[in-house]
Write a protein that holds these residues in place. Structure first.
Motif, PDB file in Angstrom:
ATOM      1  N   LEU B  70       0.835  -1.204   0.000  1.00  0.00           N
ATOM      2  CA  LEU B  70       0.000   0.000   0.000  1.00  0.00           C
ATOM      3  C   LEU B  70       0.870   1.254   0.000  1.00  0.00           C
ATOM      4  N   GLU B  73       2.590   2.928  -3.255  1.00  0.00           N
ATOM      5  CA  GLU B  73       1.915   3.954  -4.057  1.00  0.00           C
ATOM      6  C   GLU B  73       2.619   5.300  -3.917  1.00  0.00           C
ATOM      7  N   ARG B  77       4.881   7.829  -7.280  1.00  0.00           N
ATOM      8  CA  ARG B  77       3.784   8.379  -8.065  1.00  0.00           C
ATOM      9  C   ARG B  77       3.732   9.920  -8.039  1.00  0.00           C
ATOM     10  N   ALA B 154       6.940  -0.639  -8.521  1.00  0.00           N
ATOM     11  CA  ALA B 154       6.409   0.726  -8.502  1.00  0.00           C
ATOM     12  C   ALA B 154       6.893   1.471  -9.745  1.00  0.00           C
ATOM     13  N   THR B 157       4.971   0.160 -12.922  1.00  0.00           N
ATOM     14  CA  THR B 157       3.565   0.518 -13.088  1.00  0.00           C
ATOM     15  C   THR B 157       3.373   2.023 -13.295  1.00  0.00           C
ATOM     16  N   ARG B 162      -4.167   2.608 -14.279  1.00  0.00           N
ATOM     17  CA  ARG B 162      -4.515   2.460 -12.872  1.00  0.00           C
ATOM     18  C   ARG B 162      -3.566   1.425 -12.282  1.00  0.00           C
ATOM     19  N   GLY B 164      -2.736   0.691  -9.109  1.00  0.00           N
ATOM     20  CA  GLY B 164      -2.892   0.172  -7.751  1.00  0.00           C
ATOM     21  C   GLY B 164      -2.947  -1.340  -7.629  1.00  0.00           C
ATOM     22  N   VAL B 165      -3.951  -1.959  -8.253  1.00  0.00           N
ATOM     23  CA  VAL B 165      -4.125  -3.406  -8.117  1.00  0.00           C
ATOM     24  C   VAL B 165      -2.987  -4.128  -8.823  1.00  0.00           C
ATOM     25  N   LEU B 167       0.006  -3.136  -9.196  1.00  0.00           N
ATOM     26  CA  LEU B 167       1.201  -3.038  -8.369  1.00  0.00           C
ATOM     27  C   LEU B 167       1.259  -4.196  -7.377  1.00  0.00           C
ATOM     28  N   SER B 168       0.123  -4.508  -6.748  1.00  0.00           N
ATOM     29  CA  SER B 168       0.151  -5.619  -5.798  1.00  0.00           C
ATOM     30  C   SER B 168       0.246  -6.953  -6.522  1.00  0.00           C
TER      31      SER B 168
END
Lengths: 244, 226
Positions: B70, B73, B77, B154, B157, B162, B164-165, B167-168
């Motif tokens: 988390l 991010e 960015r 990181a 991406t 988008r 976020g997802v 990245l995980s």
């Protein structure tokens, strides 16, 4: 030494022609090998004295598992070639490897589960091999997800290439760590897989199956590569001539 | 003009620390997330401390991993959006080195505080007080490795719409080794056994990460900036 063959690989029309010429030959050889191996494996080979007929799953399972790793290595090598020599065709080849590799991983997991139910009494156990195969599937999905999420195709090529290479460095570490992890949970020894000493009648179809699956992999990659090249070079004049 | 690598690193670290302390809520969010995740497990598993203790290594490490993903991010960015990373890349200094400094700062602001606050969650999960020191050490080392690994994803991406997802999705499978050795170290600490073997492994992964991850992250960021 003459390097023209290598430089030609950088030319989309040349590779397109190569794929067009060779895909049927690879496909034919793959079909032949798989049919003969199936006959050998399903009909000629005797049933295993312990596993009975269930052992025949190995003829699909083992080649799939082998190709799931092979496809990933091929993909990473193609990605590295694309990054180092800035070859667009190599990136297309890497893109062509990913979906088929992912499907081989699914096939290896699926057949493993079908075999596990009668043999181990359960579809899934947290065996190190199963677990690392599952993680490999996640890596494939991540690779394809990254490719799909970046709009600019050249950026997508390079970013996914870096991910493929990072993955290749990481796969042995993952494998090792998963083995370590499982050695802590030794209670589940019932599920231990014995190494079968196969006799010749069972072995030759398996070897032939490995060959057949590998040829099939090559065929699919060539076909996908053609499609990929057509899509990427759709505005180029050679495509108009090739499709006309 | 090229100034010394240590000066560059110091400047990057100072800048990131100053920026981070101006937005303290961003620092607290991953910690809070970790605490909430740790609270949810007793609610879903069992409130019995003796049984929670068995699950504690897994709970703590999965919580730490999710919270670290988390926090990723925030790693690049903002700087990518306002053009700072572009200036980094154009500055003529080594981008690898600058990103390494950024990643270390990120760990100082996310991984280290998490490791230091983990004993609160650990005590609530029934981890004996004798195991806390070893657990903090393993979390600190492991979260450093996770930050390094996460810097690559990181960076990758940055070009995605988008991230976020995704990245995980990219980070989680790659962080399995850290998770395995880290949870093993914590488990051993709880059992009162020697934690050296998994700690050596975590150290080896961290060293490998220090060596290779900044290079890969710099390559990834450059691709994103093109």
């Amino acid at each position: 030494m003459n390097w023209t063959w290598f430089h030609r690989l950088g030319s989309p029309p040349h590779v397109y022609g190569f794929a067009e010429r060779w895909a049927p030959w690879f496909g034919g050889a793959a079909a032949l090998a798989i049919v003969v191996a199936l006959y050998g494996g399903l009909i000629l080979a005797p049933a295993d004295y312990q596993q009975k007929d269930a052992f025949r799953m190995v003829y699909v399972h083992a080649p799939s598992a082998w190709l799931s790793l092979m496809a990933y290595s091929t993909m990473a090598v193609a990605a590295a070639v694309g990054l180092i020599w800035r070859m667009k065709v190599a990136h297309s080849a890497a893109a062509a490897c990913a979906p088929i590799g992912a499907w081989f991983t699914v096939a290896a997991l699926g057949t493993g589960m079908l075999w596990g139910k009668p043999m181990w009494g359960t579809y899934w156990v947290w065996d190190p091999r199963l677990t690392s195969e599952l993680l490999l599937l996640f890596l494939y999905i991540g690779y394809m997800g990254l490719r799909a999420a970046i709009e600019d195709p050249q950026k997508a090529d390079k970013a996914s290439a870096v991910f493929a290479i990072v993955g290749v460095v990481n796969v042995p570490i993952i494998k090792f760590s998963v083995n370590w992890w499982n050695s802590l949970h030794q209670e589940a020894t019932v599920m231990r897989m014995g190494k079968p000493t196969m006799n010749g009648d069972m072995l030759w179809p398996l070897m032939l199956m490995f060959l057949g699956f590998t040829l099939y992999f090559a065929t699919v990659v060539l076909i996908r590569l053609r499609a990929e090249l057509l899509r990427r070079e759709r505005s180029a004049s050679w495509v108009r001539e090739a499709v006309a | 003009m090229r100034s010394g690598a240590s000066t560059v690193a110091r400047l990057v670290v100072e800048r990131d620390l100053r920026l981070a302390f101006r937005k303290p809520s961003q620092l607290l969010q991953p910690l809070l997330f970790f605490m909430i995740v740790a609270t949810l497990f007793p609610l879903t598993l069992t409130p019995e401390l003796s049984r929670l203790r068995d699950a504690a290594p897994g709970v703590l490490w999965i919580g730490a991993l999710l919270s670290s993903v988390l926090a990723l991010e925030f790693l690049f960015r903002d700087d990518a959006q306002d053009g700072t990373l572009e200036q980094f890349a154009l500055s003529g200094q080594s981008l690898t080195w600058m990103l390494f400094a950024k990643t270390c700062t990120h760990w100082l602001l996310s991984g280290l505080p998490l490791a230091l606050s983990a004993p609160v969650a650990a005590l609530a999960l029934g981890v004996p007080a004798t195991a806390l020191g070893s657990m903090v050490a393993s979390l600190a080392l492991g979260s450093f490795a996770l930050s390094l690994l996460g810097a690559i994803s990181a960076g990758l991406t940055l070009g995605a719409r988008r991230g976020g997802v995704l990245l995980s999705l990219l980070t989680l499978p790659l962080s399995v080794p850290v998770l395995v050795f880290g949870a093993d170290a914590t488990q051993r600490a709880i059992a009162g056994a020697a934690i050296a073997p998994p700690m050596y492994m975590l150290g080896a992964i961290a060293v490998l990460g220090v060596t290779l991850a900044p290079l890969a992250a710099a390559a990834a960021v450059r691709i994103g900036l093109e």
